[in-house]
Design an enzyme around this catalytic site. Structure first.
Site, PDB file in Angstrom:
ATOM      1  N   LYS A 254      36.674  31.324  13.142  1.00 47.11           N
ATOM      2  CA  LYS A 254      36.735  31.474  11.636  1.00 47.11           C
ATOM      3  C   LYS A 254      38.595  30.310  11.669  1.00 47.11           C
ATOM      4  O   LYS A 254      38.656  30.153  12.691  1.00 47.11           O
ATOM      5  CB  LYS A 254      37.791  33.144  11.904  1.00 47.11           C
ATOM      6  CG  LYS A 254      36.555  33.834  11.257  1.00 47.11           C
ATOM      7  CD  LYS A 254      37.265  35.127  10.862  1.00 47.11           C
ATOM      8  CE  LYS A 254      35.928  35.832  10.473  1.00 47.11           C
ATOM      9  NZ  LYS A 254      36.781  36.929  10.206  1.00 47.11           N
TER      10      LYS A 254
ATOM     11  N   ARG B 149      32.408  40.725  17.365  1.00 47.96           N
ATOM     12  CA  ARG B 149      31.252  39.862  16.367  1.00 47.96           C
ATOM     13  C   ARG B 149      31.021  38.437  16.601  1.00 47.96           C
ATOM     14  O   ARG B 149      32.038  38.457  16.199  1.00 47.96           O
ATOM     15  CB  ARG B 149      31.019  40.377  14.904  1.00 47.96           C
ATOM     16  CG  ARG B 149      30.728  40.617  13.502  1.00 47.96           C
ATOM     17  CD  ARG B 149      30.576  40.639  12.400  1.00 47.96           C
ATOM     18  NE  ARG B 149      29.780  40.196  11.360  1.00 47.96           N
ATOM     19  CZ  ARG B 149      30.035  38.942  10.586  1.00 47.96           C
ATOM     20  NH1 ARG B 149      30.819  38.388  10.643  1.00 47.96           N
ATOM     21  NH2 ARG B 149      28.710  38.800   9.872  1.00 47.96           N
TER      22      ARG B 149
END
Length: 274
Positions: free
Chosen positions: A221, A255
């Site tokens: 991210k 995740r």
């Protein structure tokens, strides 16, 4: 120690479980979408399981900042054939969706988990899950993917996220979803600045204290790029490091896109702590 009841699977977390991301979109922010190809999804799942994944998370709609929602028809066409195929692996299959129709179809096709960035706020979503035995992950998000990163603001980001998740748990329990079927996700990168993300990361023990498994998804991210200066395709080391720290803070589910590096980091943690 929390457990997560997901259909016929009962997951315990003596060690954190790795959730492998299986993007079946044409526009994944990380460039790893398989665009609805069942064969490509199967190959990716096989590799992820060989590398140590415990859960497969299928997503048919990009939720990157600025993304446009997929149509219902497109998302169903991408997701449902892949879910049916992945159930052959006999591991929990999760579906990352906000649409009640996709939730119901995915569970009927064999999915054990619904992973909803919108925390089941879409009309009909709670009912679609409550009537089943599927596990659910509820996430905090300020705004929607198309606009969530346009100057997000909070008076107290940790307090706001904590209160939101607690309120959604109450709603789910009132609808008949017990706590053991619920997992919590603070929503890193979803309507948060780097400062917000860092505050939430440090506060992970507070979310863990709610007694339900906490999922952390920071893989590749922007927050990692802001810290390291690395482009998306070069953030797997940072992802593994962040996942390791999340595990130390009590996260139960990690995740990630690249399973192997996170597995190796967790193996080192276990070996050096024992």
């Amino acid at each position: 120690m929390p457990v997560w009841q997901c259909g016929r699977y009962r997951l315990s977390f003596a060690r954190p479980a790795i959730m492998a991301i299986i993007n079946v979109t044409p526009d994944s922010f990380s460039g790893d979408g398989v665009n609805g190809s069942v064969e490509a999804a199967l190959r990716r799942a096989e590799l992820a399981l060989a590398e140590g994944a415990a859960i497969l998370d299928v997503g048919g709609e990009s939720t990157r900042p600025g993304s446009v929602p997929a149509t219902l028809a497109d998302e169903l066409a991408r997701v449902i054939p892949v879910v049916r195929a992945l159930t052959a692996f006999d591991v929990p299959v999760s579906v990352d969706t906000t649409k009640p129709e996709v939730m119901a179809a995915a569970i009927a096709a064999g999915a054990s988990i619904i992973n909803d960035i919108n925390a089941l706020r879409e009309p009909g979503a709670v009912e679609a899950v409550a009537a089943t035995d599927a596990g659910v992950c509820i996430m905090h998000m300020q705004g929607q993917p198309r606009d969530m990163q346009r100057a997000p603001q909070y008076d107290d980001v940790v307090g706001s996220v904590d209160t939101f998740l607690r309120e959604r748990v109450v709603v789910l329990q009132a609808a008949g979803v017990p706590a053991e079927r619920i997992s919590l996700d603070p929503g890193f990168g979803f309507g948060k600045t780097l400062a917000h993300n860092l505050a939430l990361f440090r506060a992970l023990p507070q979310f863990v204290a709610q007694g339900m498994p906490v999922l952390v998804g920071v893989s590749r991210k922007t927050m990692l790029g802001e810290i390291t200066g690395r482009p998306v395709e070069a953030r797997d080391v940072a992802t593994a490091a962040a996942s390791l720290l999340a595990a130390q803070h009590g996260a139960a589910i990690l995740r990630v896109h690249d399973v192997a590096s996170t597995r190796d980091a967790l193996a080192m943690l276990v070996a050096l702590q024992d």
